[in-house]
Motif scaffolding. Structure first.
Motif, mmCIF file in Angstrom:
data_model
loop_
_atom_site.group_PDB
_atom_site.id
_atom_site.type_symbol
_atom_site.label_atom_id
_atom_site.label_comp_id
_atom_site.label_asym_id
_atom_site.label_seq_id
_atom_site.Cartn_x
_atom_site.Cartn_y
_atom_site.Cartn_z
ATOM 1 N N SER A 127 -3.312 -1.877 11.693
ATOM 2 C CA SER A 127 -4.745 -2.192 11.875
ATOM 3 C C SER A 127 -5.474 -0.857 11.947
ATOM 4 N N PRO A 132 -4.136 3.495 14.095
ATOM 5 C CA PRO A 132 -4.428 4.922 13.951
ATOM 6 C C PRO A 132 -5.919 5.227 14.047
ATOM 7 N N GLY A 133 -6.216 6.430 14.526
ATOM 8 C CA GLY A 133 -7.539 7.011 14.345
ATOM 9 C C GLY A 133 -7.572 7.690 12.983
ATOM 10 N N ASN A 138 0.572 -2.741 5.235
ATOM 11 C CA ASN A 138 -0.254 -1.537 5.346
ATOM 12 C C ASN A 138 -1.437 -1.484 4.378
ATOM 13 N N LYS A 178 -10.206 -5.384 11.047
ATOM 14 C CA LYS A 178 -9.121 -4.770 11.826
ATOM 15 C C LYS A 178 -8.967 -5.441 13.189
ATOM 16 N N SER A 193 1.452 3.287 -2.536
ATOM 17 C CA SER A 193 1.171 4.273 -3.588
ATOM 18 C C SER A 193 0.478 5.523 -3.073
ATOM 19 N N SER A 194 0.055 5.526 -1.815
ATOM 20 C CA SER A 194 -0.576 6.740 -1.259
ATOM 21 C C SER A 194 -0.583 6.681 0.264
ATOM 22 N N ASP A 200 -1.780 -6.997 -6.440
ATOM 23 C CA ASP A 200 -2.973 -6.941 -5.605
ATOM 24 C C ASP A 200 -2.707 -7.882 -4.438
ATOM 25 N N VAL A 201 -2.684 -7.333 -3.231
ATOM 26 C CA VAL A 201 -2.294 -8.155 -2.066
ATOM 27 C C VAL A 201 -3.287 -9.276 -1.778
ATOM 28 N N ARG A 222 -1.251 -1.527 -6.402
ATOM 29 C CA ARG A 222 -1.723 -1.842 -7.770
ATOM 30 C C ARG A 222 -1.414 -0.706 -8.742
ATOM 31 N N ARG A 223 -1.342 0.545 -8.267
ATOM 32 C CA ARG A 223 -1.135 1.684 -9.194
ATOM 33 C C ARG A 223 0.352 1.851 -9.488
ATOM 34 N N THR A 271 -6.116 10.745 4.370
ATOM 35 C CA THR A 271 -5.604 9.974 3.219
ATOM 36 C C THR A 271 -6.748 9.745 2.230
ATOM 37 N N VAL A 330 -6.904 9.577 9.810
ATOM 38 C CA VAL A 330 -5.721 10.115 9.127
ATOM 39 C C VAL A 330 -6.182 10.658 7.775
ATOM 40 N N GLY A 346 0.832 -1.209 0.000
ATOM 41 C CA GLY A 346 0.000 0.000 0.000
ATOM 42 C C GLY A 346 0.857 1.246 0.000
ATOM 43 N N TYR A 382 -15.518 -3.747 8.284
ATOM 44 C CA TYR A 382 -14.188 -3.122 8.352
ATOM 45 C C TYR A 382 -13.577 -3.342 9.737
ATOM 46 N N ILE A 436 -0.538 6.509 4.176
ATOM 47 C CA ILE A 436 0.407 6.092 5.216
ATOM 48 C C ILE A 436 1.587 5.326 4.620
HETATM 49 N N1 LIG Z 1 -6.757 6.848 6.949
HETATM 50 C C1 LIG Z 1 -7.209 6.456 8.144
HETATM 51 O O1 LIG Z 1 -7.958 7.186 8.827
HETATM 52 C C2 LIG Z 1 -6.771 5.149 8.708
HETATM 53 C C3 LIG Z 1 -6.168 4.180 7.937
HETATM 54 N N2 LIG Z 1 -5.871 2.964 8.487
HETATM 55 C C4 LIG Z 1 -5.277 1.898 7.694
HETATM 56 O O2 LIG Z 1 -4.088 2.363 7.113
HETATM 57 C C5 LIG Z 1 -3.792 1.597 5.952
HETATM 58 C C6 LIG Z 1 -3.378 2.532 4.832
HETATM 59 O O3 LIG Z 1 -4.483 3.315 4.459
HETATM 60 P P1 LIG Z 1 -4.405 4.862 4.094
HETATM 61 O O4 LIG Z 1 -3.026 5.258 3.849
HETATM 62 O O5 LIG Z 1 -5.210 5.586 5.088
HETATM 63 O O6 LIG Z 1 -5.291 4.880 2.763
HETATM 64 P P2 LIG Z 1 -4.942 5.046 1.221
HETATM 65 O O7 LIG Z 1 -6.215 4.740 0.517
HETATM 66 O O8 LIG Z 1 -4.273 6.339 0.971
HETATM 67 O O9 LIG Z 1 -3.886 3.884 0.975
HETATM 68 C C7 LIG Z 1 -4.261 2.553 0.811
HETATM 69 C C8 LIG Z 1 -3.121 1.843 0.121
HETATM 70 O O10 LIG Z 1 -3.446 0.451 0.015
HETATM 71 C C9 LIG Z 1 -3.302 0.062 -1.337
HETATM 72 N N3 LIG Z 1 -4.244 -0.982 -1.661
HETATM 73 C C10 LIG Z 1 -5.579 -0.972 -1.509
HETATM 74 N N4 LIG Z 1 -6.103 -2.126 -1.958
HETATM 75 C C11 LIG Z 1 -5.059 -2.871 -2.397
HETATM 76 C C12 LIG Z 1 -4.939 -4.146 -2.973
HETATM 77 N N5 LIG Z 1 -6.007 -4.903 -3.216
HETATM 78 N N6 LIG Z 1 -3.717 -4.601 -3.296
HETATM 79 C C13 LIG Z 1 -2.610 -3.823 -3.082
HETATM 80 N N7 LIG Z 1 -2.665 -2.619 -2.534
HETATM 81 C C14 LIG Z 1 -3.874 -2.148 -2.204
HETATM 82 C C15 LIG Z 1 -3.526 1.312 -2.160
HETATM 83 O O11 LIG Z 1 -2.823 1.226 -3.389
HETATM 84 P P3 LIG Z 1 -3.450 0.922 -4.820
HETATM 85 O O12 LIG Z 1 -4.824 1.507 -4.861
HETATM 86 O O13 LIG Z 1 -2.483 1.573 -5.753
HETATM 87 O O14 LIG Z 1 -3.440 -0.569 -4.928
HETATM 88 C C16 LIG Z 1 -2.875 2.357 -1.278
HETATM 89 O O15 LIG Z 1 -1.501 2.407 -1.522
HETATM 90 C C17 LIG Z 1 -5.042 0.772 5.664
HETATM 91 O O16 LIG Z 1 -4.842 -0.552 6.115
HETATM 92 C C18 LIG Z 1 -6.112 1.450 6.512
HETATM 93 O O17 LIG Z 1 -7.148 0.565 6.886
HETATM 94 C C19 LIG Z 1 -6.097 2.696 9.806
HETATM 95 C C20 LIG Z 1 -6.661 3.626 10.594
HETATM 96 C C21 LIG Z 1 -7.031 4.927 10.130
#
Ligand SMILES: NC(=O)C1=CN([C@@H]2O[C@H](COP(=O)(O)OP(=O)(O)OC[C@H]3O[C@@H](n4cnc5c(N)ncnc54)[C@H](OP(=O)(O)O)[C@@H]3O)[C@@H](O)[C@H]2O)C=CC1
Ligand SMILES: O=CCS(=O)(=O)O
Length: 248
Positions: free
Chosen positions: A139, A183-184, A88, A157, A13-14, A62-63, A36-37, A188, A186, A11, A153, A16
């Motif tokens: 988580s 995290p709470g 992540n 977690k 590509s964006s 794709d994980v 994936r991106r 993103t 964030v 994860g 969801y 955290i």
């Molecule tokens: N933002 C928040 O408030 C919180 C986030 N979290 C957790 O933090 C983690 C990161 O999320 P966050 O940074 O917020 O969100 P983003 O949506 O910014 O990042 C999610 C990342 O996961 C990747 N991803 C999603 N689905 C897949 C897949 N099927 N295969 C591979 N990669 C995948 C995306 O990349 P791509 O689309 O390119 O595949 C992206 O890089 C997650 O597990 C989320 O549950 C936890 C608590 C709070």
């Protein structure tokens, strides 16, 4: 302390994951980045290699795709393994259970639980053999509580937290450390994965309400860095971080 180590970030590509890639590259950590991106990963890799002189390998995947993740694991093992896994990648298409969005439930289970397990499986045996490694699972605050629309969801977690704590206990004898980051809210792209329009609008309105200050991806990257840089006898088992304004 981390200079010259290698970390695999899913994860990346964006949000955290991307912030953590930047934080670790700054410390001289070589990276394997997955998402994936591909275009996002390519741009990030080029930037980090140029800025910090670290080596960045890309595994576009794709994980939730088990055969693909097995191949990624084999490639990582052939290159000598990784010292750190930042597990992540995640998605949050939340909705009330009555709306019966079964495909989305399956997607969350596949990405947030199975994807986390596939990544662990890809690196853990190598870490155990080398008697060294650190697995950081992301988580959520939703690993400790839940709220309306977040049943599945939060279920995923809670599962990640349970898997993390079990893995931590099992991994002690192999010298592998495990950390569960919770995290709470964030700022993103995560709420963009909500397909239920009313819920997406409500979550975004709540997150970005005037005067409210939520966490930034860098805040979580810093927490991950803290866990990774403690002396070898310390396992930061769980870190629960929320914005001051977030009650639940
Ligand atoms: N933002 C928040 O408030 C919180 C986030 N979290 C957790 O933090 C983690 C990161 O999320 P966050 O940074 O917020 O969100 P983003 O949506 O910014 O990042 C999610 C990342 O996961 C990747 N991803 C999603 N689905 C897949 C897949 N099927 N295969 C591979 N990669 C995948 C995306 O990349 P791509 O689309 O390119 O595949 C992206 O890089 C997650 O597990 C989320 O549950 C936890 C608590 C709070
Ligand atoms: O995982 C998400 C945490 S929150 O945005 O629901 O607080």
């Amino acid at each position: 302390m981390l200079q010259g180590k290698t970390a695999w970030i899913t994860g990346a590509s964006s949000g955290i994951g991307e912030a953590t890639a930047r934080r670790l590259a700054k410390e001289g950590v070589n990276l394997v980045l997955t998402a994936r991106r591909e275009e996002k990963l390519v741009a990030l890799a080029a930037e980090l290699e140029a800025k910090y002189g670290v080596a960045v390998a890309l595994e576009v995947a794709d994980v939730s795709d088990r055969p693909v993740m097995e191949v990624v694991g084999e490639k990582i093992a052939e290159r000598g393994g990784v010292d750190i896994l930042i597990n992540n990648a995640g998605t949050m298409p939340i909705s009330p259970i009555l709306s019966g969005r079964v495909d989305e439930w399956e997607q969350m289970i596949d990405v947030n639980i199975k994807g986390v397990l596939y990544a662990i499986n890809a690196v853990y045996s190598g870490m155990a053999e080398r008697k060294s490694g650190h697995i950081v699972n992301i988580s959520s605050i939703a690993a400790r509580q839940t709220y309306q629309s977040a049943g599945v969801y939060a279920g995923t977690k809670h599962a990640v937290r349970a898997i993390s704590d079990t893995l931590r206990k099992e991994a002690i004898r192999f010298g592998v450390r495990v950390t569960d980051i919770q995290p709470g809210a964030v700022a993103t792209e995560l709420p963009d994965s909500i397909n239920h329009p009313k819920i997406r609008d409500a979550v975004k309105a709540n997150m970005y309400a005037e005067g409210s200050e939520i966490l930034q991806p860098d805040d979580i990257a810093n927490a991950i860095y803290y866990a990774l840089t403690q002396p070898a006898y310390i396992d930061v088992s769980e870190l629960h971080i929320r914005p001051v304004i977030q009650e639940d």
